[in-house]
Structure formats: structure tokens, C-alpha cells
Design an enzyme around this catalytic site. Sequence first.
Site: not given
Ligand code: AP5
Length: 216
Positions: A13, A91, A128, A161, A172
Site C-alpha cells: 500500500k 480496515r 522493510r 518499524r 497483524r
Molecule cells: P509497503 O508498501 O510498506 O506495504 P504496506 O501495505 O504499506 O504495509 P504496512 O505494513 O504499512 O501495512 P499495515 O497495513 O500493516 O500498516 P499501517 O502502517 O497501515 O511494503 C512492505 C515491504 O514490501 C517494503 O519493504 C517494500 O519495499 C516491499 N514491497 C512492496 N511492494 C513490493 C513488491 N511488489 N515486490 C516486492 N517487495 C515489495 O498500520 C500500522 C498500524 O496502525 C496497524 O497495525 C494498526 O495498529 C494501526 N492502524 C492503521 N490504520 C488503521 C485503521 N484504519 N484502523 C485501525 N488501526 C489502524
Amino acid sequence: MNIALLAPPGGGKGTQSERLIKALNIAHISTGDIFRSIVKGTYKGAFPVDEILNYMNKGLLVPDDIVVKITLERLNADDCKNGFLLDGFPRTVNQAEMFDKLASDKKLDFVILLEVNEEGLIKRLTGRRSCPKCGKIYNIYYTPPKKNNVCDDDGETLIMRSDDSIETVTKRLEVYKKETMPLVSYYENKGILKRVDGDKSVEEVFKQIMEVIEAK
Ligand code: AP5
């Protein structure tokens, strides 16, 4: 153009958001980034910081009322007038229903589901690294920086992170399946869900998303 990206943790994402907001000139709203800024103290407002940090470090979702309030406030900012990209929101079905009800003037054109095999996600997350200054995302296995642990663009030392430990990542992924996957049928029923193969390379995934958008 208002879009939401739906994908498991590590599904790409954030990586795709970096590219899409430039290509489409729309605002990027990542609830995960907002929470990390709140914890760092760089996001203005009065928030239950310890409570938020506790949920994140355990790999659990922050309660819906907190997330929805912050997201709706963020959507009122000027930079969202040309459209927005939601990264990590909604989510839960409850968040989606609250968003539909409370932001009925900000309808989503598409919800793009990045479909990714679970086995690769652990390596993506534990590998990451990101730049604390510009936010650029790397992966030590797939997309490493030119110089070990240093951002290509501004020379900052990259960070990992705190929720990318194997224990938290496992939780997660479990939470995603239980709480977030029901959104697939929620948006399918609304006729706005578009599926993209998220296991392809970063460039190929981006190309697929752009094709979906341009076909509108
Ligand atoms: P990356 O692009 O960083 O993936 P991502 O989908 O953004 O992963 P996140 O870990 O950020 O998602 P998340 O939903 O768990 O965390 P968030 O920050 O939203 O890619 C990941 C890795 O893969 C990178 O190293 C990248 O280089 C690599 N990569 C990407 N694409 C690739 C490809 N095509 N091929 C190979 N490698 C690739 O949320 C964190 C926390 O916040 C949650 O756990 C929760 O506690 C809270 N939170 C956030 N939003 C909410 C919500 N709406 N409701 C409740 N709690 C929430």
C-alpha cells in the site's frame, strides 16, 4: 478521483501510494503514518498517545471511533479537494459504514485490492526499512538502497518499524484476515472493488493499478 488501497500488512500500500499520488496529483492519507506521527509528537491535536502505541505494538487495530474521527478531520484539509488516496483505511466493515455515512460527499471511485500470497509477506515486512526523513520505503531483499542502510535520496540512516518484528507481524496478519478481509465482499457488493496481482514487481503492480484507473 478518490481511491482506497486494500491489502494485507506488507501488501504494498505505502509503496504504491508514493507513486500513485504523484501520478494522479491527489492527497495521500495513510492512517498508519498518521498514528506514527502522533506517537512521535509531530501530528497536531490531542490524542490518546499511549493507547494508540499500545495497540500498534501489539499488532492490533486502533479503535474505530479514534480512526474515523482522525481520518474525517484529515479529509477536510485543502489538499484533498482534488481527490485522495486512502492507505490503510477503512480496515473494518464498521469503519467503512461510518465513512459512507459521515463522508457521503467523499464517495470512493475505486477500492483497489492488492492480492498477495501470505508466504512472501513475512519477508517483505521483516526486510522493510524506511527513511525517517523522506519516508521512502526499501526492502533489504527486494529493493535495497544503493549503500547499505542509507537512503539513496538524502543520505539518512534507514530505520525498521517497531511493529515489523516477527511476533507483531504474525498478529497483524491474523487481524487482517479476521477484521479487514470482510471488506472485500463489502466493496464487491457496491461494485467498486478492483483486484490487482500484488505479487508482481513494484512497477508491474503500479502499471496494473493505473490501467484500472484509466479504464474508468
Ligand atoms: P509497503 O508498501 O510498506 O506495504 P504496506 O501495505 O504499506 O504495509 P504496512 O505494513 O504499512 O501495512 P499495515 O497495513 O500493516 O500498516 P499501517 O502502517 O497501515 O511494503 C512492505 C515491504 O514490501 C517494503 O519493504 C517494500 O519495499 C516491499 N514491497 C512492496 N511492494 C513490493 C513488491 N511488489 N515486490 C516486492 N517487495 C515489495 O498500520 C500500522 C498500524 O496502525 C496497524 O497495525 C494498526 O495498529 C494501526 N492502524 C492503521 N490504520 C488503521 C485503521 N484504519 N484502523 C485501525 N488501526 C489502524
